[in-house]
Design an enzyme around this catalytic site. Structure first.
Site, PDB file in Angstrom:
ATOM      1  CB  ALA A   1     -17.209  11.495 -21.698  1.00 32.81           C
TER       2      ALA A   1
ATOM      3  CB  VAL B   1     -14.289  18.228 -28.251  1.00 34.52           C
ATOM      4  CG1 VAL B   1     -15.100  17.330 -29.173  1.00 34.52           C
ATOM      5  CG2 VAL B   1     -14.278  19.658 -28.792  1.00 34.52           C
ATOM      6  CB  CYS B   2     -12.565  14.338 -24.910  1.00 33.60           C
ATOM      7  SG  CYS B   2     -11.475  14.220 -26.340  1.00 33.60           S
ATOM      8  CG  ASP B   3     -16.048  17.396 -19.955  1.00 35.16           C
ATOM      9  OD1 ASP B   3     -17.286  17.584 -20.057  1.00 35.16           O
ATOM     10  OD2 ASP B   3     -15.455  17.399 -18.870  1.00 35.16           O
TER      11      ASP B   3
ATOM     12  CB  SER C   1      -6.981  13.660 -23.927  1.00 36.76           C
ATOM     13  OG  SER C   1      -6.804  13.885 -22.534  1.00 36.76           O
TER      14      SER C   1
END
Length: 171
Positions: free
Chosen positions: A67, A62-64, A57
Site C-alpha cells: 500500500a 507485506v500488504c502495508d 489484509s
C-alpha cells in the site's frame, strides 16, 4: 468457476473463485465499500486509468509495504490515473490504516460485504475468504492491460513490471 494450483498462502494451496482474467479482457464490474461505508463501483472511475492493488489484509507487513509503495507512486501520477487498494478488511480497519499510515492518494476499499471484486476478478481465496495478492492495470476504455496474481500470497508483487506498464499507458 473455481481454480486450483494458482496461489498458495503460507505454502498451503488455496482455491481461487472467479474467472482467470487476461490482458485484453474487459474489466469486470465490482461493488466495494469505502471507509465511510458507502458503496463504490468500477463505473465511479470511468475514463481513468485504474491501478488496482489487491491485498489479503492491510494488517500484515507485506500488504502495508504494498500500500505504501503504491502511495509513493500515486502522488506523482496525473489526475487521469487512480490507484485503488482492495482488500477484505473492514472499512473501520481501512480508515485506521490510512490515517495512521498517511495514505492519502491511494483509495483503499473493502470487498467484505459482497466479495464482488474477488469473485468477478478471480482473486477470492475460497478457503480463507480473503483476496489473493494481485495487481491489475486497466486503461481508460476498461480494458485490462496488466495482470499479476502473486503465486504465494505472502510475497510481494513485481512492482517494477506493474509500474512500467502503467507508465506506458500515461500519455
Amino acid at each position: 468457476m473455481e481454480r486450483k494450483g494458482v496461489v498458495t498462502m503460507q505454502g498451503n494451496p488455496v482455491t481461487l473463485v472467479g474467472p482467470d482474467l487476461k490482458v485484453g479482457d474487459k474489466a469486470p464490474d465490482f461493488t466495494v465499500i469505502d471507509q465511510n461505508m458507502k458503496e463504490v463501483r468500477k463505473s465511479d472511475f470511468a475514463n481513468k486509468i485504474k491501478v488496482i492493488s489487491v491485498t489479503p489484509s492491510l494488517d500484515t507487513s507485506v500488504c502495508d509495504i504494498q500500500a505504501h509503495k503504491f502511495e509513493e507512486e500515486a502522488v506523482s501520477l496525473p489526475d487521469d490515473v487512480v490507484v485503488l487498494n482492495i482488500s477484505m478488511d473492514l472499512p473501520f480497519a481501512i480508515k485506521r490504516f490510512c490515517t495512521t499510515g498517511n495514505i492519502k492518494k491511494v483509495i483503499a476499499l473493502s470487498d467484505y460485504r459482497y466479495a464482488s471484486f474477488g469473485t468477478n476478478w478471480g482473486v477470492l481465496m475460497k478457503e480463507l475468504r480473503l483476496l489473493a495478492r494481485a495487481v491489475f492495470i486497466v486503461d481508460k476504455d476498461d480494458t485490462i492491460r496488466y495482470v499479476q496474481i502473486v503465486p504465494e500470497a505472502t510475497n510481494h508483487p513485481d512492482y517494477e513490471a506493474a509500474l512500467n506498464t502503467l507508465k506506458s499507458l500515461i500519455k
